[in-house]
Design a protein around this motif. Structure first.
Motif, PDB file in Angstrom:
ATOM      1  N   GLY A 212       9.668  -4.265  -4.923  1.00 59.56           N
ATOM      2  CA  GLY A 212      10.354  -3.247  -5.715  1.00 59.56           C
ATOM      3  C   GLY A 212       9.428  -2.387  -6.540  1.00 59.56           C
ATOM      4  N   SER A 213       8.155  -2.380  -6.210  1.00 63.00           N
ATOM      5  CA  SER A 213       7.154  -1.699  -7.034  1.00 63.00           C
ATOM      6  C   SER A 213       6.865  -0.286  -6.552  1.00 63.00           C
ATOM      7  CB  SER A 213       5.857  -2.502  -7.006  1.00 63.00           C
ATOM      8  OG  SER A 213       5.286  -2.438  -5.706  1.00 63.00           O
ATOM      9  N   PRO A 214       6.161   0.496  -7.382  1.00 64.26           N
ATOM     10  CA  PRO A 214       5.713   1.820  -6.943  1.00 64.26           C
ATOM     11  C   PRO A 214       4.809   1.738  -5.713  1.00 64.26           C
ATOM     12  CG  PRO A 214       5.541   1.638  -9.324  1.00 64.26           C
ATOM     13  CD  PRO A 214       5.874   0.270  -8.820  1.00 64.26           C
ATOM     14  N   ALA A 215       3.998   0.677  -5.622  1.00 62.98           N
ATOM     15  CA  ALA A 215       3.105   0.536  -4.471  1.00 62.98           C
ATOM     16  C   ALA A 215       3.895   0.416  -3.172  1.00 62.98           C
ATOM     17  CB  ALA A 215       2.212  -0.684  -4.663  1.00 62.98           C
ATOM     18  N   ALA A 216       4.938  -0.420  -3.187  1.00 58.19           N
ATOM     19  CA  ALA A 216       5.755  -0.579  -1.982  1.00 58.19           C
ATOM     20  C   ALA A 216       6.417   0.734  -1.599  1.00 58.19           C
ATOM     21  CB  ALA A 216       6.808  -1.663  -2.205  1.00 58.19           C
ATOM     22  N   ALA A 217       6.900   1.466  -2.603  1.00 56.70           N
ATOM     23  CA  ALA A 217       7.553   2.749  -2.332  1.00 56.70           C
ATOM     24  C   ALA A 217       6.584   3.765  -1.730  1.00 56.70           C
ATOM     25  CB  ALA A 217       8.161   3.298  -3.623  1.00 56.70           C
ATOM     26  N   ALA A 218       5.300   3.648  -2.096  1.00 57.65           N
ATOM     27  CA  ALA A 218       4.296   4.598  -1.602  1.00 57.65           C
ATOM     28  C   ALA A 218       3.772   4.229  -0.218  1.00 57.65           C
ATOM     29  CB  ALA A 218       3.139   4.690  -2.583  1.00 57.65           C
ATOM     30  N   GLY A 219       4.101   3.029   0.256  1.00 61.93           N
ATOM     31  CA  GLY A 219       3.657   2.627   1.579  1.00 61.93           C
ATOM     32  C   GLY A 219       2.496   1.657   1.606  1.00 61.93           C
ATOM     33  N   VAL A 220       2.153   1.089   0.440  1.00 54.85           N
ATOM     34  CA  VAL A 220       1.085   0.085   0.403  1.00 54.85           C
ATOM     35  C   VAL A 220       1.596  -1.196   1.069  1.00 54.85           C
ATOM     36  CG1 VAL A 220      -0.417  -1.286  -1.087  1.00 54.85           C
ATOM     37  CG2 VAL A 220       0.133   1.076  -1.705  1.00 54.85           C
ATOM     38  N   LYS A 221       0.777  -1.792   1.946  1.00 55.68           N
ATOM     39  CA  LYS A 221       1.168  -3.000   2.668  1.00 55.68           C
ATOM     40  C   LYS A 221       0.011  -4.001   2.648  1.00 55.68           C
ATOM     41  CE  LYS A 221       3.895  -0.263   5.983  1.00 55.68           C
ATOM     42  NZ  LYS A 221       4.029   0.110   7.416  1.00 55.68           N
ATOM     43  N   VAL A 222       0.346  -5.271   2.858  1.00 56.08           N
ATOM     44  CA  VAL A 222      -0.702  -6.278   2.942  1.00 56.08           C
ATOM     45  C   VAL A 222      -1.555  -6.014   4.180  1.00 56.08           C
ATOM     46  CG1 VAL A 222       0.668  -8.024   1.750  1.00 56.08           C
ATOM     47  CG2 VAL A 222       0.761  -7.890   4.231  1.00 56.08           C
ATOM     48  N   ARG A 223      -2.814  -6.477   4.079  1.00 54.59           N
ATOM     49  CA  ARG A 223      -3.818  -6.341   5.135  1.00 54.59           C
ATOM     50  C   ARG A 223      -4.319  -4.910   5.305  1.00 54.59           C
ATOM     51  NH1 ARG A 223      -0.545 -10.365   7.379  1.00 54.59           N
ATOM     52  NH2 ARG A 223       0.557  -8.995   8.806  1.00 54.59           N
ATOM     53  N   GLN A 224      -3.976  -4.013   4.396  1.00 56.66           N
ATOM     54  CA  GLN A 224      -4.612  -2.693   4.387  1.00 56.66           C
ATOM     55  C   GLN A 224      -5.965  -2.823   3.666  1.00 56.66           C
ATOM     56  OE1 GLN A 224      -1.689  -0.276   2.405  1.00 56.66           O
ATOM     57  NE2 GLN A 224      -0.826   0.499   4.316  1.00 56.66           N
ATOM     58  N   PHE A 225      -6.991  -2.162   4.182  1.00 63.10           N
ATOM     59  CA  PHE A 225      -8.312  -2.178   3.559  1.00 63.10           C
ATOM     60  C   PHE A 225      -8.462  -0.927   2.687  1.00 63.10           C
ATOM     61  CE2 PHE A 225      -8.701  -4.743   7.363  1.00 63.10           C
ATOM     62  CZ  PHE A 225      -9.354  -5.870   6.889  1.00 63.10           C
ATOM     63  N   VAL A 226      -8.962  -1.122   1.481  1.00 63.32           N
ATOM     64  CA  VAL A 226      -9.077  -0.018   0.515  1.00 63.32           C
ATOM     65  C   VAL A 226     -10.427   0.663   0.701  1.00 63.32           C
ATOM     66  CG1 VAL A 226      -8.954   0.636  -1.910  1.00 63.32           C
ATOM     67  CG2 VAL A 226      -7.637  -1.335  -1.080  1.00 63.32           C
ATOM     68  N   CYS A 227     -10.381   1.952   1.046  1.00 62.90           N
ATOM     69  CA  CYS A 227     -11.604   2.719   1.305  1.00 62.90           C
ATOM     70  C   CYS A 227     -11.988   3.606   0.122  1.00 62.90           C
ATOM     71  CB  CYS A 227     -11.437   3.593   2.543  1.00 62.90           C
ATOM     72  SG  CYS A 227     -11.052   2.671   4.042  1.00 62.90           S
ATOM     73  N   GLN A 228     -10.978   4.241  -0.498  1.00 63.13           N
ATOM     74  CA  GLN A 228     -11.254   5.128  -1.623  1.00 63.13           C
ATOM     75  C   GLN A 228     -10.183   4.954  -2.698  1.00 63.13           C
ATOM     76  OE1 GLN A 228     -11.844   9.287  -0.778  1.00 63.13           O
ATOM     77  NE2 GLN A 228     -13.331   8.916   0.876  1.00 63.13           N
ATOM     78  N   VAL A 229     -10.604   5.139  -3.949  1.00 59.83           N
ATOM     79  CA  VAL A 229      -9.690   5.151  -5.094  1.00 59.83           C
ATOM     80  C   VAL A 229      -9.937   6.436  -5.856  1.00 59.83           C
ATOM     81  CG1 VAL A 229      -9.048   4.066  -7.277  1.00 59.83           C
ATOM     82  CG2 VAL A 229      -9.572   2.638  -5.283  1.00 59.83           C
ATOM     83  N   ASN A 230      -8.939   7.306  -5.879  1.00 56.02           N
ATOM     84  CA  ASN A 230      -9.051   8.602  -6.565  1.00 56.02           C
ATOM     85  C   ASN A 230     -10.298   9.370  -6.128  1.00 56.02           C
ATOM     86  OD1 ASN A 230      -6.672   8.150  -8.025  1.00 56.02           O
ATOM     87  ND2 ASN A 230      -7.754   7.061  -9.637  1.00 56.02           N
ATOM     88  N   GLY A 231     -10.537   9.364  -4.822  1.00 59.18           N
ATOM     89  CA  GLY A 231     -11.654  10.134  -4.273  1.00 59.18           C
ATOM     90  C   GLY A 231     -12.992   9.432  -4.290  1.00 59.18           C
ATOM     91  N   GLN A 232     -13.092   8.266  -4.910  1.00 59.08           N
ATOM     92  CA  GLN A 232     -14.359   7.531  -4.980  1.00 59.08           C
ATOM     93  C   GLN A 232     -14.397   6.441  -3.915  1.00 59.08           C
ATOM     94  OE1 GLN A 232     -15.457   6.097  -8.856  1.00 59.08           O
ATOM     95  NE2 GLN A 232     -16.891   4.583  -8.055  1.00 59.08           N
ATOM     96  N   SER A 233     -15.472   6.401  -3.150  1.00 60.52           N
ATOM     97  CA  SER A 233     -15.602   5.397  -2.099  1.00 60.52           C
ATOM     98  C   SER A 233     -15.761   4.009  -2.704  1.00 60.52           C
ATOM     99  CB  SER A 233     -16.806   5.719  -1.216  1.00 60.52           C
ATOM    100  OG  SER A 233     -16.980   4.710  -0.234  1.00 60.52           O
ATOM    101  N   VAL A 234     -14.961   3.061  -2.221  1.00 61.06           N
ATOM    102  CA  VAL A 234     -15.001   1.693  -2.750  1.00 61.06           C
ATOM    103  C   VAL A 234     -15.149   0.667  -1.624  1.00 61.06           C
ATOM    104  CG1 VAL A 234     -13.618   2.289  -4.777  1.00 61.06           C
ATOM    105  CG2 VAL A 234     -12.456   1.506  -2.701  1.00 61.06           C
ATOM    106  N   LEU A 235     -15.455   1.129  -0.433  1.00 56.91           N
ATOM    107  CA  LEU A 235     -15.486   0.250   0.733  1.00 56.91           C
ATOM    108  C   LEU A 235     -16.472  -0.907   0.548  1.00 56.91           C
ATOM    109  CD1 LEU A 235     -14.124   0.025   3.507  1.00 56.91           C
ATOM    110  CD2 LEU A 235     -16.089   1.237   4.466  1.00 56.91           C
ATOM    111  N   TYR A 236     -17.586  -0.640  -0.146  1.00 59.24           N
ATOM    112  CA  TYR A 236     -18.615  -1.668  -0.303  1.00 59.24           C
ATOM    113  C   TYR A 236     -18.556  -2.346  -1.685  1.00 59.24           C
ATOM    114  CZ  TYR A 236     -20.589   0.171   3.997  1.00 59.24           C
ATOM    115  OH  TYR A 236     -20.772   0.561   5.313  1.00 59.24           O
ATOM    116  N   LEU A 237     -17.450  -2.168  -2.405  1.00 61.21           N
ATOM    117  CA  LEU A 237     -17.312  -2.772  -3.735  1.00 61.21           C
ATOM    118  C   LEU A 237     -16.415  -3.996  -3.670  1.00 61.21           C
ATOM    119  CD1 LEU A 237     -16.790   0.461  -5.898  1.00 61.21           C
ATOM    120  CD2 LEU A 237     -18.939  -0.733  -5.340  1.00 61.21           C
ATOM    121  N   ASP A 238     -16.577  -4.897  -4.651  1.00 61.51           N
ATOM    122  CA  ASP A 238     -15.725  -6.085  -4.687  1.00 61.51           C
ATOM    123  C   ASP A 238     -14.410  -5.766  -5.398  1.00 61.51           C
ATOM    124  OD1 ASP A 238     -15.902  -6.539  -7.582  1.00 61.51           O
ATOM    125  OD2 ASP A 238     -17.944  -7.223  -7.196  1.00 61.51           O
ATOM    126  N   TYR A 239     -13.449  -6.689  -5.313  1.00 62.66           N
ATOM    127  CA  TYR A 239     -12.095  -6.409  -5.811  1.00 62.66           C
ATOM    128  C   TYR A 239     -12.056  -6.241  -7.318  1.00 62.66           C
ATOM    129  CZ  TYR A 239     -11.337 -11.233  -7.482  1.00 62.66           C
ATOM    130  OH  TYR A 239     -11.408 -12.416  -8.162  1.00 62.66           O
TER     131      TYR A 239
END
Length: 403
Positions: free
Chosen positions: A353-380
């Motif tokens: 029921g969260s904003p993430a679910a409404a936006a289409g975020v799903k489990v097993r998706q890999f996070v590549c960028q956050v607000n335009g910044q590359s995060v592929l090689y960063l830890d959680y």
């Protein structure tokens, strides 16, 4: 003494603003449940997540939130003045009982996310965590011969913040608690002292769970919401000043893993706001970086990934992944998803029921960028920090497996 009185006056004003925010959010959720808020079309244009002014006034009167239409209009105007809702085109700051479209700012991402709101949300998060803590430090205690329910010494509050990873030093704990006091979220039990790292007793002066009636906003504004705050809350079973068990509440909720598959796995949890995940917090106060062992057991299940995936695999030409850009607008409880992993990070869980679910975020998706910044090689942990210290609207670039 003069400084203490000044802090109290400011705290009362801020506490009233907090009451308006809580009442406005409770009304928004009720209107969503009642289907009054929906996408509407006017003059060949669709306005998402809005309501008709006349329908809202009808609803307020029929649900006895207002004695008559004039009072209902006055109440909604009060919410407009506190930036809770607005006209869809911002044509007028005056609410009218007419066939006009209005929208809650939480529903279009225009809610002013300032320092005051951040501290309020941090206070709400701590309130929920303390309420859910089985080894609660909020107890019936005595100071100068007077008994106070759901109170704790200032030094124990700071101990608790340190033990739960909310702050990294006693100084930061002291600064956080003083900010909460200045914003009318906690107070000295006798309202005589600033916050000190000592044996003086403090308690929450806002009950975040109590259901508000809109008419309270007008009476509280007139009366100042000062001297009677504790006595009014004392009579309410959900009051922070009333000791009672809440195990049934804790066991009734579940946090679900939402993914491409049809199966849903459930993880026992309290509220979204109490997760060691992506939460709103006040700038200047560090996020949780070292969760307790109990939190690890409760909220960190086995990885949802079927196998380990490297960054190189994701970037290979023709790799079986599709890139998507998602915009997640956080609400009062946060964004509602958990990331884990060490380069690359992936989505471990999503609140349905969260904003993430409404936006289409799903489990097993890999996070590549956050607000335009590359995060592929960063830890959680670094990714968490980027989200929490950024704006409420988070733009994620993710890669998800092809079905």
């Amino acid at each position: 003494m003069e400084r203490t009185s000044s802090i109290r006056r400011k705290a009362i004003a801020r506490q009233y603003k907090a009451e308006v925010m809580i009442a406005g959010e409770q009304l928004r959720l009720r209107l969503h449940d009642g289907k009054l808020i929906k996408d509407r079309r006017y003059h060949l244009r669709t306005y998402p997540n809005c309501f008709v002014a006349q329908e809202l006034i009808d609803w307020l009167v029929s649900h006895r939130e207002a004695a008559d239409r004039a009072t209902a209009v006055h109440l909604v105007q009060h919410l407009m003045e506190h930036d809770i809702l607005h006209h869809v085109c911002d044509k007028s700051p005056v609410f009218k009982d007419a066939k006009l479209l209005y929208r809650f700012r939480k529903d279009d991402g225009t809610f002013p996310f300032n320092t005051e709101v951040k501290i309020f949300m941090r206070g709400q998060q701590l309130y929920e965590q303390l309420r859910a803590d089985k080894n609660a430090i909020l107890k019936v205690r005595e100071e100068h011969g007077v008994t106070h329910r759901r109170s704790a010494p200032g030094c124990q509050l700071i101990d608790w913040l340190l033990q739960n990873g909310e702050v990294q030093s006693r100084r930061q704990g002291l600064e956080l608690c003083r900010a909460l006091q200045e914003h009318g979220i906690i107070q000295h039990v006798a309202k005589k002292h600033d916050f000190f790292d000592s044996g003086l007793l403090y308690q929450f002066c806002i009950n975040f769970r109590r259901r508000r009636r809109l008419s309270e906003l007008l009476t509280e504004n007139e009366q100042g919401n000062d001297e009677g705050a504790v006595s009014q809350e004392d009579n309410n079973l959900d009051s922070p000043f009333v000791s009672r068990k809440s195990s049934s509440e804790e066991s009734s909720n579940a946090f679900q893993l939402v993914g491409p598959s049809k199966d849903l796995k459930q993880i026992s949890s309290g509220r979204r706001s109490s997760l060691n995940s992506l939460q709103l917090h006040s700038s200047g106060f560090p996020p949780i970086t070292q969760p307790s062992s109990a939190s690890m057991v409760r909220f960190n299940p086995k990885s949802v990934l079927k196998r380990h995936v490297t960054c190189e695999e994701l970037l290979l030409p023709g790799a079986p992944y599709i890139k998507r850009v998602l915009t997640v607008i956080g609400d009062a409880l946060g964004w509602g998803f958990v990331v884990r992993g060490m380069s690359p990070c992936y989505v471990q869980a999503v609140d349905p029921g969260s904003p993430a679910a409404a936006a289409g975020v799903k489990v097993r998706q890999f996070v590549c960028q956050v607000n335009g910044q590359s995060v592929l090689y960063l830890d959680y942990r670094t990714v968490n920090r980027l989200v929490m210290t950024g704006p409420r609207t988070v733009v994620l670039e993710v890669m998800e497996p092809l079905e």
